[in-house]
Write a protein that holds these residues in place. Structure first.
Motif, PDB file in Angstrom:
ATOM      1  N   THR A  45     118.439  61.319  61.038  1.00 51.76           N
ATOM      2  CA  THR A  45     118.058  59.918  60.869  1.00 51.76           C
ATOM      3  C   THR A  45     116.772  59.629  61.629  1.00 51.76           C
ATOM      4  O   THR A  45     116.519  60.206  62.687  1.00 51.76           O
ATOM      5  N   THR A  46     115.976  58.730  61.071  1.00 50.39           N
ATOM      6  CA  THR A  46     114.721  58.291  61.679  1.00 50.39           C
ATOM      7  C   THR A  46     114.706  56.775  61.723  1.00 50.39           C
ATOM      8  O   THR A  46     115.059  56.117  60.742  1.00 50.39           O
ATOM      9  N   ASN A  47     114.313  56.215  62.860  1.00 49.83           N
ATOM     10  CA  ASN A  47     114.199  54.766  63.023  1.00 49.83           C
ATOM     11  C   ASN A  47     112.745  54.333  62.875  1.00 49.83           C
ATOM     12  O   ASN A  47     111.854  54.898  63.516  1.00 49.83           O
ATOM     13  N   TYR A  48     112.506  53.319  62.044  1.00 45.00           N
ATOM     14  CA  TYR A  48     111.193  52.699  61.899  1.00 45.00           C
ATOM     15  C   TYR A  48     111.289  51.285  62.464  1.00 45.00           C
ATOM     16  O   TYR A  48     112.189  50.526  62.089  1.00 45.00           O
ATOM     17  N   VAL A  49     110.376  50.946  63.353  1.00 44.34           N
ATOM     18  CA  VAL A  49     110.469  49.687  64.097  1.00 44.34           C
ATOM     19  C   VAL A  49     109.262  48.808  63.791  1.00 44.34           C
ATOM     20  O   VAL A  49     108.114  49.291  63.743  1.00 44.34           O
ATOM     21  N   PHE A  50     109.527  47.512  63.595  1.00 45.25           N
ATOM     22  CA  PHE A  50     108.468  46.555  63.294  1.00 45.25           C
ATOM     23  C   PHE A  50     108.764  45.249  64.013  1.00 45.25           C
ATOM     24  O   PHE A  50     109.844  44.687  63.864  1.00 45.25           O
TER      25      PHE A  50
END
Length: 205
Positions: A45-50
């Motif tokens: 899993t990869t987290n993308y943060v904005f």
């Protein structure tokens, strides 16, 4: 109101979670006298943060537009999990994020994964978690020479499980399958079957 800097920081979580399956009992592709497939899918899993600015009464239209553009850049799709984390203004801002997410055919997920750095006061952090599945090391062509003990090919399971990992819509299902929410909608459940039965054969015309 000052905008927060664009923080599309992606946190690659090396959560190499074996996609279920029993214990291998120390079997390896090179030493596997059973018919168990050692080459199993692994889910990462990869987290993308904005981060977005919020005035406390929700997200401004400009911030909602930025969020939609970010989702389009990520190619937000089925299987992604979208979370909201903020520093206090949770109600209206969360509803605005949910509205944007709904335009992509998804729902917000409860809770939020841990990310690096605190959320600034008055800010809203949107996190997209994306899972991917693959079978590491495949294909494997390391079969012993003639005369070795009988065993399963080192490449056994690579094709089937690699195809499964490549085709599954939500790789999280390899770790834990879907669970029933208790809402048994028989109309929805029979719709695919009815559509398949009523469809005209491709050679009808």
């Amino acid at each position: 109101m000052n905008r927060l800097p664009f923080s599309a920081a992606l946190t690659a979580l090396a959560l190499g979670t074996a996609a279920c399956g029993p214990e291998t009992n120390r079997l390896t592709p090179v030493s596997n006298p059973s018919i168990y497939s050692v080459n199993q899918p692994v889910v990462q899993t990869t987290n993308y943060v904005f981060d977005l600015s919020s005035a406390g009464a929700g997200l401004p239209a400009s911030e909602q537009g930025r969020l939609a553009d970010w989702f389009e850049g990520l190619d937000l799709r089925y299987g992604d999990r979208v979370y909201v984390q903020d520093a206090g203004y949770y109600g209206a801002a969360r509803d605005d994020v949910a509205s944007v997410v709904g335009n992509f055919g998804l729902l917000l997920s409860d809770g939020a994964p841990v990310t690096a750095g605190p959320v600034a006061p008055g800010a809203v952090r949107v996190i997209v978690t994306r899972a991917s599945a693959s079978v590491p090391g495949c294909p494997i062509w390391e079969d012993p020479l003639v005369g070795a003990p009988e065993q399963t090919s080192t490449n056994f399971g690579c094709a089937t499980n690699s195809n499964l990992a490549g085709m599954i819509a939500d790789p999280n299902d390899l770790v834990r399958g879907q669970t029933s929410r208790g809402d048994r909608d028989f109309v929805t459940g029979t719709k695919p079957v009815r559509g398949y039965r009523d469809r005209q054969p491709t050679g009808a015309k």
